[in-house]
Design an enzyme around this catalytic site. Structure first.
Site, mmCIF file in Angstrom:
data_model
loop_
_atom_site.group_PDB
_atom_site.id
_atom_site.type_symbol
_atom_site.label_atom_id
_atom_site.label_comp_id
_atom_site.label_asym_id
_atom_site.label_seq_id
_atom_site.Cartn_x
_atom_site.Cartn_y
_atom_site.Cartn_z
ATOM 1 N N CYS A 67 -4.822 -3.549 3.348
ATOM 2 C CA CYS A 67 -4.523 -3.253 4.752
ATOM 3 C C CYS A 67 -5.701 -3.485 5.712
ATOM 4 O O CYS A 67 -5.998 -4.624 6.060
ATOM 5 C CB CYS A 67 -3.986 -1.831 4.880
ATOM 6 S SG CYS A 67 -2.978 -1.562 6.377
ATOM 7 N N GLU A 96 0.862 -1.180 0.000
ATOM 8 C CA GLU A 96 0.000 0.000 0.000
ATOM 9 C C GLU A 96 0.898 1.230 0.000
ATOM 10 O O GLU A 96 2.005 1.221 0.552
ATOM 11 C CB GLU A 96 -0.847 -0.041 1.274
ATOM 12 C CG GLU A 96 -1.787 1.126 1.487
ATOM 13 C CD GLU A 96 -2.484 1.056 2.840
ATOM 14 O OE1 GLU A 96 -3.511 1.712 2.997
ATOM 15 O OE2 GLU A 96 -1.992 0.339 3.751
ATOM 16 N N LYS A 145 -9.926 0.822 -1.835
ATOM 17 C CA LYS A 145 -10.047 0.268 -0.486
ATOM 18 C C LYS A 145 -11.426 0.540 0.098
ATOM 19 O O LYS A 145 -11.861 1.696 0.193
ATOM 20 C CB LYS A 145 -8.954 0.874 0.393
ATOM 21 C CG LYS A 145 -8.923 0.370 1.831
ATOM 22 C CD LYS A 145 -7.795 1.084 2.563
ATOM 23 C CE LYS A 145 -7.717 0.707 4.026
ATOM 24 N NZ LYS A 145 -6.681 1.515 4.715
#
Length: 272
Positions: A151, A40, A115
Site C-alpha cells: 500500500c 492488504e 510494511k
C-alpha cells in the site's frame, strides 16, 4: 506466467475471510494461475476491531492454512495479515503494536514482508499501532524473482528500485487504498510511475470498495477503493478491476523486463 489478482472485501471474521480466500484460490488455480495476490488486510479488514487482539504469527492458523493450501495447489499465495510486534507507551496508554505483514507462501517458501512505510499521512498515524518493518523481501515463482511492497510503500520509489536491483522482475502490492477526492487518479499515477521507475511489472491487489461504485470518490477510510491492477514495465495498464469484488486472471511475460531494462537502463544510473 499466469497470475490471479483477487479483489475481495474482507471483514472482521478471520475464519470467514480464510474461507473466501480458499474458495477463490481453488478457482484461480483451476484456471492455471501460479501466483495469487490478495489485498492488504485480507485476514481482517481495517476498522473491524482491535488488530492486536487477533494478530497471529506466520505459523498461526491463518498463515498455516494458506501454506497448506498453496502447497496443495502448487501455487504461491500473497495475502495481507497482521502479526504481533511490540508494546509502546503513548500518552499514558499501553499499546500493543502489530506488523502490517504481507504473507508469501507456497512452492517451498513461507515468509512475511513487514510494511516499511507506515501510513503517517492525511492526519492519520498508522505507526501508533503498527511497527514499521525494515527489510526488503523477494521471493520466487516458477524460477522468477519478485519483490513485495504494501500500500503506502507505493509512494516511495527507492524501495521499488531497490527490489528491482535485487533481481525482482515484478513487484506484488497488496493494498487497502483509501477512497476519497483525487485518490483514484493518485493510485493510477503512482502504480504506473513505480513500474517505470523500476522497469518491472506491478501486480497490485486492493480491497474492494465498501458500497461499490455508488460510493466511489467519497472518503472510505482505509477500507479500499478497488481498482486492482497490473501494470507492465513500460507503465502501461494491462488490466484493472472496478470498485467491486473481482478476480483478474492474465498471463504476463516476465522476460520482457530484460528487454525493457536494456532499452531503458535507469536502474543504478542515477546521479543522486
Amino acid at each position: 506466467m499466469r497470475i490471479a489478482v483477487v479483489q475481495i472485501q474482507s471483514g472482521a471474521d478471520i475464519l470467514a475471510n480464510l474461507g473466501r480466500i480458499e474458495e477463490s484460490a481453488r478457482q484461480a488455480a483451476a484456471e492455471g494461475a501460479k501466483l495469487l495476490v490478495y489485498p492488504e488486510a485480507s485476514s481482517q479488514a481495517f476498522g473491524t476491531g482491535r488488530l492486536d487482539r487477533d494478530a497471529q504469527e506466520i505459523d498461526g492458523e491463518f498463515a498455516g492454512r494458506l501454506r497448506e493450501l498453496a502447497e496443495e495447489l502448487r501455487v504461491v499465495i500473497v495475502a495481507g495479515m497482521f502479526a504481533p510486534a511490540d508494546t509502546v507507551e503513548r500518552e499514558g496508554k499501553t499499546i500493543n503494536r502489530v506488523y502490517n505483514l504481507a504473507l508469501v507462501t507456497g512452492q517451498g517458501q513461507h515468509l512475511g514482508y513487514r510494511k516499511i512505510h507506515t501510513y503517517d499521512a492525511f492526519n492519520y498515524a498508522e505507526s501508533d499501532t503498527v511497527h514499521p518493518g525494515e527489510e526488503l523481501v523477494t521471493f520466487q515463482v516458477e524460477g522468477h524473482t519478485l519483490g513485495v511492497a504494501v500500500c503506502y510503500d507505493v509512494r516511495f520509489p527507492e524501495q521499488f528500485k531497490a527490489l528491482a536491483t535485487k533481481g525482482a522482475k515484478g513487484i506484488v502490492l497488496p493494498t487497502s487504498w483509501a477512497d476519497g477526492p483525487d485518490k483514484l487518479p493518485q493510485w493510477r499515477t503512482l502504480t504506473a510511475a513505480r513500474a517505470l521507475d523500476c522497469t518491472s511489472w506491478i501486480i497490485a491487489a486492493g480491497q474492494a470498495r465498501p458500497g461499490g461504485e455508488v460510493e466511489g470518490g467519497t472518503p472510505s477510510g482505509p477500507t479500499g477503493i478497488g481498482h486492482s491492477c497490473v501494470v507492465d514495465p513500460n507503465g502501461q495498464r494491462v488490466a484493472e478491476a472496478g470498485y467491486g469484488e473481482d478476480t483478474l486472471i492474465l498471463d504476463i511475460d516476465l522476460d520482457v523486463v530484460d528487454k525493457v531494462r536494456k532499452i531503458l537502463p535507469v536502474l543504478g544510473a542515477g546521479k543522486f
